[in-house]
Design an enzyme around this catalytic site. Structure first.
Site, PDB file in Angstrom:
ATOM      1  N   SER A 269       0.862  -1.170   0.000  1.00 48.19           N
ATOM      2  CA  SER A 269       0.000   0.000   0.000  1.00 48.19           C
ATOM      3  C   SER A 269       0.904   1.227   0.000  1.00 48.19           C
ATOM      4  O   SER A 269       2.057   1.161   0.423  1.00 48.19           O
ATOM      5  CB  SER A 269      -0.854  -0.036   1.263  1.00 48.19           C
ATOM      6  OG  SER A 269      -1.208   1.253   1.698  1.00 48.19           O
ATOM      7  N   LYS A 275       0.112  -4.112   4.627  1.00 47.08           N
ATOM      8  CA  LYS A 275      -0.832  -4.565   3.615  1.00 47.08           C
ATOM      9  C   LYS A 275      -0.293  -5.725   2.786  1.00 47.08           C
ATOM     10  O   LYS A 275       0.853  -5.699   2.340  1.00 47.08           O
ATOM     11  CB  LYS A 275      -1.210  -3.396   2.702  1.00 47.08           C
ATOM     12  CG  LYS A 275      -2.644  -2.899   2.867  1.00 47.08           C
ATOM     13  CD  LYS A 275      -3.609  -4.004   3.188  1.00 47.08           C
ATOM     14  CE  LYS A 275      -5.019  -3.524   3.299  1.00 47.08           C
ATOM     15  NZ  LYS A 275      -5.794  -3.814   2.128  1.00 47.08           N
ATOM     16  N   ASN A 277      -2.085  -7.109  -0.185  1.00 44.36           N
ATOM     17  CA  ASN A 277      -3.236  -7.104  -1.088  1.00 44.36           C
ATOM     18  C   ASN A 277      -3.140  -8.209  -2.138  1.00 44.36           C
ATOM     19  O   ASN A 277      -2.068  -8.443  -2.699  1.00 44.36           O
ATOM     20  CB  ASN A 277      -3.343  -5.749  -1.794  1.00 44.36           C
ATOM     21  CG  ASN A 277      -3.875  -4.673  -0.864  1.00 44.36           C
ATOM     22  OD1 ASN A 277      -4.675  -4.949   0.021  1.00 44.36           O
ATOM     23  ND2 ASN A 277      -3.402  -3.455  -1.052  1.00 44.36           N
ATOM     24  N   ARG A 308     -20.066  -2.869 -46.459  1.00 40.83           N
ATOM     25  CA  ARG A 308     -19.144  -2.440 -45.395  1.00 40.83           C
ATOM     26  C   ARG A 308     -19.830  -1.345 -44.606  1.00 40.83           C
ATOM     27  O   ARG A 308     -20.381  -0.420 -45.195  1.00 40.83           O
ATOM     28  CB  ARG A 308     -17.822  -1.947 -45.984  1.00 40.83           C
ATOM     29  CG  ARG A 308     -16.677  -2.231 -45.039  1.00 40.83           C
ATOM     30  CD  ARG A 308     -15.304  -2.091 -45.672  1.00 40.83           C
ATOM     31  NE  ARG A 308     -15.171  -2.665 -46.975  1.00 40.83           N
ATOM     32  CZ  ARG A 308     -14.399  -2.147 -47.922  1.00 40.83           C
ATOM     33  NH1 ARG A 308     -13.710  -1.048 -47.661  1.00 40.83           N
ATOM     34  NH2 ARG A 308     -14.299  -2.711 -49.101  1.00 40.83           N
TER      35      ARG A 308
END
Lengths: 444, 444, 444, 444
Positions: A269, A275, A277, A308
């Site tokens: 973090s 942290k 994560n 097209r």
């Protein structure tokens, strides 16, 4: 610059290279070179001219940025590319460039080439994902854990069965992608799909063109029939979805209050020093959210006008490229997550145990039905399960069962203890793992 | 009531019946009946009990509306259905109902059955669409018309080639749908995919269950792996998109200022007495717009939590049903439009002629390159084409060509007149039609 | 490189600059600088440290590509940016960088800044679009043309009314965008939305931070409440849709068989020398197809987990950026198309005339009702309208009316001729143009 | 029948009634009645005729199913409705029905009326949701719990702050919906938006028509400008997304391993007697998945052709109706979930405590920076946090801090203990709750 700050977060190196502007440009040049070769073989253009064109068709001869700027006027990058290619050549070679083709022939073929080259990268990650899932399924065949439905404990499963589910889903997604890849044909139709400039030679040139590129030939040009592109997009999003399913399970199991798995690679973090994560799971899930929306673009682009369309084709290019990047990124992220996964069998056992026997409640209904009848059996067990789950409950379900006169009478203590054992309530888990591994073996 | 006022506008009778609430309910009952049969064969439940269950599993025994109301509490209609089914039975039969299954087993299997039954209806319309396209391709092989790209004249094509493009797209969409249909396996996993209540008998019961329903067996239960559903949705949206492409071409060709086709069945107006609205094309196009969004729902539902998700599954039911209705409605609408199509070859010729030769301008570059070199050839032709398209122009392109000294000198008048003939500038049109028809023949 | 080959086709210079990687990076740095300033004012960090941080926060001090590569590990570019920023500083300034903030504070604030800067560019194009529409509405107030519904002639309108419709839609889309822009607040919440590191000073720092950035303050941090982003995306897609509506009308009117408008800037072809492709309309329509899918991404990202989600946030960045690019590109394209539009009033009159009076058929029902009753009136007019539209018809509707005894008797020839005049059947067209122009005046 | 088996699972009674076929039909009849009244006031039709029309415009006079079947031919239900209405009347009244209007006038106005009536129901649920969130925010102002980002512990928050976040999001979503509701104008333009049949009287009739219906008047008819519908859809999906965010948090908190909340109303299982499924959260999440896709339909429908499109309009009806149902269902589900929510503050405290102080690790970096400098401070704390999170760790973070010489020297034991207290690390939580409650007060 664009795409340097965020794209690498969701996808790693090889798939990024395979989907870069240079990769697209080289693919367009490959198409022009294949066209020249094919036309020379048939005698539509001279062999010498073709050789010079082929020689010139190298990405380092061109400037992506300038081509991009010049692409705006005509609405596609092939127009300036053909001009730039001609300006590098002279005489017959110059005149022979792009003969009989239209911009969309080159760009569609390039899209197909880019896709197939990127798919090779994605394939590699998917093969590893399936191998890793197979490894987990094998190693954790008897690692009992809580099966969870709607985020609540259901009945016991093994972690091996969970991994087997991931395995089969990954294999199916991979096979689906491989199938759509085979349908990615070359494109060569000329201005309106008739190959008019090639006179009678159209089909034979188109055949040689596809052969040089290693692509299949379509029945007819597909300028205005975009199903193979929509199918590709859908298959890519399905791969991404399958990866996000694994990612979701992992992120949920890694919640510290559950703690049944841990990631080796975790994200920090910018402020919190502790942290850990689940970055890999995060990017795979983000990729799935994005992919679901992008497929809608390709389905919307199926509705084309005449030979097209006025916009539908132009909507495809970046959507396809992103779907490739996201599928590649998700596959790589999940591969990495699985490769570094720490499985905490003890935590699994502890969480299962903490349900106090609720996960085998279903089994008691079955066991009591013979004696009490189904209705009464369900009623008794539901009452105990409800009692055990009251926040003020003092006894867990297993104890309530052990002390319930009706149940004790009906089953006896030995049978009760046997039934309370989650390890003996795994049903076909092992058989299903076996089938998943056999499927993996068959496709490996 | 719901769904009676708008749904019939987009889809007709048979597909509506195949996707009604009653159709779903009968499909759930078929699943319960097949389970009972399978379990009786294996000896899990008694033969007499199974016979009574099978006998009870008829839609007329149940009230859809009441089941729907009771479904809210548990979040799915199988819970009240099982209760209602039990209440019609007694003794062993009552206890044997739904044994070993979970709600999702029954509802997923029902979804698959409903899909396959609806697909039979859609198939029929798609077969007619391809037959009608093939007929048009055959009949209009030499009906020359303007090829149009970005809604502007490009080069000549035949109406047969346009129809051949529709034909191939319809065949490919149909084949894609057929493939996904084959993957629609039965579902039987029990509470968390282990078939725990069935002990060792899980696989053999599951095999018999699938066999009774005429469905394939999955490698493992797919409660939380929803790729077959996403693939079904994507294939349905692709069919709808292919139909909407045809519808779009028809609606554009039917603009009275173009007037190259007319619809037999046209819609009136609540106020304008002259209105001849292309209703069939309109509903096919509306179906495509809706389908593109609905596939996103099914892709979003790929991201499931653990053994059964908190919401993703519940999001599928109505999305799948609508995709079936929309594909069926679009196929029926296009079938009807093609069956009643009036093709105005004279208008096609007249519109082509009105381009004043611009549609063969490309050809003159090719023809002049030998003499003038490519650069000069393009430059001369571009100049004349530009002059001819000036709003104040007094001469059309053909006349400018005929009076351009450089061109006259290079090609001579005979060759110029030959080159101005659009019928001789159709390239591989006929060969492509041939290939399309051969493909149609191969799959018919 | 990425995004250089295709993105410039759909969007031009200014909006590309405003959405480049460098623009995002500078916006992140602006957020860090504003944070330092705010914290220095409140006394959380030293004034000297803040000054050094502010000084360092210039994009040229950082390498986008390197930051992007380093962003993968933690899943966002702020983590390496903070490290890089710190490495340029020493002592207190180094320690003061990013104090109390989390990555998402900086990146969300940057997203808001990028959006607002890009919106300024888009605003400019939208103002020109509305001015151009207003000009057309004013100039073509009496230019009568065919009103068309479902691509078939309905009743007469004026080109001014059509332009007035575009005008009102553009104004409404613009206002909607402006409203969502106002809700784009600053983000500052710290690790989990409590601004814990700032102790009591949170609110006052947050207020100063927002003020420095010229942004509004949210009621509470919105890390996990993404409605403003979804609303922004939806408003952008609505702008793009409004532009694509204009583009569609223009492309349809520019079909040479209709020929009611011409584009000044047209795209060529890589093979056809005569091609005048409506490139501006094409890119606006492509942008709309893509935007409809991208909004789904942002709506999907509303479903967040706890204080910051596992993937939903990561899905937003590129989707938001693309929606900005596409809206900007579509607005610029339509502005350019309208600025160069040639309106062919004679062609409009001719096409209207070619309906042979069908466009006023409705009026005859009204006029005949008094004499014949509504039912008979409709019946008579429907019969004539049907006869006139038969492909073999020899007389047009006007002539059939003139020679229909019932109508002649009921209305007389003078009234019939008056009723056949489309100029007198414009109803409130002029009043509606007036209201549209007044609305434009009010917001200009 | 359709829509009886699944729709009631996702949405309850009042919103279902407000969106039924009968509700749509009555709304169309309301529009016809308002038109008659308005035209009588202006003198376009007779007062007596108008009175008879108004009298006839009651839903019980018509058969929804028959109208639906007859709607297919013309592509909308107004054509047969007008015929049926006429067949109930005679003379002037019969002729006066629907005068000057087109089908889309009636159906668009009905869509707006249905939406506004359904919004009243949704409003009511949203008001209760916000009130319940406010109550939770107030009651749990000091209930400390783990703030979680990416499903991992971040820093402490209060449950009151979490509820305050839900509160603000719900208010913002509600306000956004109310804004779009105001823009839902009446529709009256006649065949092509000119109100031609009404001659000079168009504007005054349109004004009276809107007034009778209690709707605002648009600047010009919006047959081909569908932004208000797209904005409505987007606002509804945003409400649903806001509800699904709350539902997601609740479902995660209710995982028994976390156990911080419990639902009063839980869903059972067709097989597991102990099941307590979070059904309310499940249906809210399912609604969000579906809504994200449906908004794409409405954005796709922005791209209309000329005065009325070939399909885009027809795509809207059922998409709008479903978005209303889903938003209503999600709001009702979350209201019910919150009303029955049991919050387990003890579990929150226990889970927070189980992090062993990691949730305040960030704080130690701040505290140590003064003495050690930022870099060293981060380094020390990261080391301890990493050690504490090693699976084989024997000491928790708090203990490692207490015994870390550098930290003890720098801060002293008293300060360390203070810093380890999560209750003192809540930053602006209380201030933010206060602001959220003040906002709630202001809009209540």
């Amino acid at each position: 610059v664009r795409g340097e700050l965020f794209t690498p977060i969701l996808a790693g190196g090889a798939v990024l290279d395979a989907t870069s502007d240079e990769a697209w440009l080289q693919a367009m040049l490959d198409a022009e070179a294949a066209l020249a070769r094919a036309e020379a073989e048939v005698g539509v253009i001279g062999a010498e001219a073709a050789a010079q064109i082929v020689e010139a068709c190298r990405v380092e001869n061109f400037d992506v940025t300038i081509l991009g700027q010049r692409a705006r006027a005509g609405g596609n990058p092939v127009i300036p590319l053909v001009a730039a290619l001609r300006s590098r050549l002279a005489g017959d070679a110059r005149d022979a460039v792009h003969f009989g083709a239209t911009s969309q022939d080159i760009l569609d073929t390039a899209m197909v080439l880019v896709a197939r080259r990127a798919l090779a990268v994605i394939d590699d990650d998917l093969v590893h994902v399936t191998d890793l899932c197979a490894g987990l399924a094998r190693r954790h065949r008897t690692t009992v854990m809580t099966g969870r439905t709607l985020l609540q404990p259901a009945v016991p499963i093994t972690f091996g069965l969970k991994a087997a589910g991931w395995l089969v889903a990954s294999i199916e997604a991979h096979l689906g992608l491989a199938e759509t890849s085979l349908r990615l044909s070359a494109q060569l139709g000329g201005a309106a799909g008739t190959l008019a400039l090639l006179g009678e030679d159209g089909p034979v040139v188109a055949e040689a063109y596809a052969a040089h590129l290693g692509l299949s030939e379509p029945v007819v040009p597909w300028h205005a029939s975009r199903q193979r592109i929509a199918a590709l997009g859908s298959a890519l999003a399905t791969v991404t979805g399958a990866m996000a399913k694994i990612a979701t399970d992992l992120a949920l199991l890694a919640q510290p209050e559950i703690g049944e798995v841990r990631f080796r690679a975790v994200g920090g973090s910018s402020t919190m020093p502790h942290k850990r994560n689940p970055v890999e799971a995060t990017v795979a899930r983000a990729a799935a959210i994005r992919s679901a929306g992008l497929v809608g673009v390709l389905l919307g682009a199926l509705v084309t006008e005449h030979e097209r369309p006025v916009g539908a084709w132009h909507a495809e290019w970046e959507a396809v490229n992103e779907l490739l990047v996201l599928a590649g990124g998700a596959a790589a992220a999940v591969r990495s997550a699985l490769a570094g996964l720490e499985v905490d069998a003890a935590a699994m056992a502890a969480n299962l145990d903490a349900t106090g026997g609720l996960v085998v409640a279903e089994r008691f209904v079955g066991a009591l039905t013979a004696t009490l009848g189904g209705e009464e059996a369900r009623s008794v067990v539901e009452r105990l399960a409800s009692e055990a789950q009251d926040p003020t409950a003092e006894a867990e379900f297993a104890d309530l069962v052990r002390t319930c006169p009706e149940i004790v009478t009906a089953l006896g203590m030995v049978e009760i203890e046997r039934l309370l054992e989650p390890d003996t309530y795994l049903g076909s888990s092992d058989a299903f793992i076996e089938r998943a591994l056999a499927t993996h073996h068959a496709v490996s």
